[in-house]
Design an enzyme around this catalytic site. Structure first.
Site, PDB file in Angstrom:
ATOM      1  N   SER A 154       0.834  -1.198   0.000  1.00  0.00           N
ATOM      2  CA  SER A 154       0.000   0.000   0.000  1.00  0.00           C
ATOM      3  C   SER A 154       0.869   1.248   0.000  1.00  0.00           C
ATOM      4  O   SER A 154       1.949   1.267   0.598  1.00  0.00           O
ATOM      5  CB  SER A 154      -0.900   0.020   1.233  1.00  0.00           C
ATOM      6  OG  SER A 154      -1.595   1.256   1.341  1.00  0.00           O
ATOM      7  N   TYR A 167      -0.943  -0.593   9.844  1.00  0.00           N
ATOM      8  CA  TYR A 167      -1.134  -0.988   8.446  1.00  0.00           C
ATOM      9  C   TYR A 167       0.096  -0.652   7.600  1.00  0.00           C
ATOM     10  O   TYR A 167       0.569  -1.481   6.804  1.00  0.00           O
ATOM     11  CB  TYR A 167      -2.375  -0.266   7.918  1.00  0.00           C
ATOM     12  CG  TYR A 167      -2.757  -0.548   6.496  1.00  0.00           C
ATOM     13  CD1 TYR A 167      -3.235  -1.795   6.111  1.00  0.00           C
ATOM     14  CD2 TYR A 167      -2.688   0.451   5.526  1.00  0.00           C
ATOM     15  CE1 TYR A 167      -3.626  -2.044   4.800  1.00  0.00           C
ATOM     16  CE2 TYR A 167      -3.077   0.215   4.219  1.00  0.00           C
ATOM     17  CZ  TYR A 167      -3.539  -1.031   3.859  1.00  0.00           C
ATOM     18  OH  TYR A 167      -3.924  -1.270   2.567  1.00  0.00           O
ATOM     19  N   LYS A 171       2.558  -3.235   5.630  1.00  0.00           N
ATOM     20  CA  LYS A 171       2.670  -3.173   4.179  1.00  0.00           C
ATOM     21  C   LYS A 171       4.109  -2.924   3.724  1.00  0.00           C
ATOM     22  O   LYS A 171       4.532  -3.419   2.670  1.00  0.00           O
ATOM     23  CB  LYS A 171       1.734  -2.090   3.624  1.00  0.00           C
ATOM     24  CG  LYS A 171       0.262  -2.465   3.727  1.00  0.00           C
ATOM     25  CD  LYS A 171      -0.037  -3.804   3.060  1.00  0.00           C
ATOM     26  CE  LYS A 171      -1.518  -4.064   2.886  1.00  0.00           C
ATOM     27  NZ  LYS A 171      -1.782  -5.387   2.284  1.00  0.00           N
TER      28      LYS A 171
END
Length: 306
Positions: A154, A167, A171
């Protein structure tokens, strides 16, 4: 004229395939001849609950279109259950040729408010999940001298975003994991690449829309449908991508971008070595012009998708 990209005879695992990006990838894999293990625990975006329905529905959809597919509801977050996904692929279809690590959850929180549970939950599904499923598949790919991993990263990690330290860390960890898989398994004709997708999904739908800026961001992403991601994933899983390894791509609607990877930008040297004072007086001023701003993904990808 380039021949059609096919995956006939190949067995593909797509995690988190009950909806959104994973759903689109699983469908196109099946349409291009792959036998698909559709994995999804059927949980909410935050990882709660479980439902066999989503995975079974997608597998049924693939079979209705003339393909072969089986549903799987094991969690990627634990090694034992992740291994069962690979075992099901082997027991059902006899081999494993491609793993698409797409499963994910969100638990967004500003860093100074993030709990250990929120951190651990996201890291376990994204980073540990990618490791567990890849590690379970790797020996079989090594033995058959071929295979492909496609991991979802991401721009929240590659560039940055508010409230997503868990997150983003996961990632970016996946990017490192993918690169080392590519290096370690290249001699066995096994490839590993990353896709950073811009697409509307349940996870994106969980982004807060409390401000006009957040609302505008979500509306822009809504224009980018999951089916735009699937063609690159199918290509990377096919033999047509035999020369593509260790790369990171961004898909943003009709755009495909190759992302840079960290390399030295500037260098300063003093024969007598450095002190904190000479770093302050010499090194930092010399390099400051090359510093990166505190960009977020939306600052870098600031143009409307085409």
């Amino acid at each position: 004229m380039t021949s059609e990209v096919r995956l006939d005879g190949k067995v593909v695992i797509v995690t988190g395939a009950g909806g959104g990006i994973g759903h689109s990838i699983a469908l196109l894999m099946g349409a291009r001849g792959a036998k698909v293990v559709v994995n999804d625990i059927g949980a909410s975006v935050s990882g709660e609950g479980a439902d066999v329905g989503p995975a079974q529905s997608v597998a049924t959809e693939i079979r209705a279109a003339g393909g072969e597919a089986v549903a799987n509801t094991d969690s990627v977050a634990e090694a034992v259950s992740a291994n069962r996904i690979v075992v099901q692929a082997l027991d059902t279809f006899g081999r494993i040729d491609c793993v698409v690590n797409n499963a994910g959850i969100l638990r967004d929180r500003y860093f100074h408010k993030m709990s250990r549970d929120e951190w651990n939950a996201v890291i376990k599904v994204h980073l540990y999940g990618a490791f567990h499923v890849s590690r379970a598949a790797a020996p079989h790919m090594r033995e058959q001298q071929g295979g492909a991993f496609v991991h979802m990263t991401s721009t929240s990690g590659l560039i940055g975003n508010y409230g997503q330290s868990n997150y983003a860390a996961a990632k970016m960890g996946i990017v490192g994991l993918s690169k080392i898989i590519a290096l370690d398994m290249h001699k066995f004709n096994v490839r590993s690449n990353c896709i950073s997708p811009f697409a509307w999904s349940r996870m994106v739908g969980a982004i807060p829309t409390d401000t006009p800026e957040q609302q505008a961001r979500v509306e822009k992403v809504k224009q980018m449908t999951p089916d735009k991601i699937a063609p690159l994933a199918v290509y990377l899983g096919s033999d047509s991508a035999a020369a593509v390894n260790g790369q990171v791509f961004v898909v943003r609607n009709n755009e495909i971008m190759l992302m840079s990877q960290p390399r030295p930008l500037r260098s300063v040297q003093r024969t007598e070595g450095w002190t904190p004072e000479t770093i302050a007086d010499h090194a930092m001023p010399a390099m400051r012009a090359s510093f990166f701003d505190l960009d977020r993904s939306s600052d870098v990808f600031c143009w409307d998708p085409v």
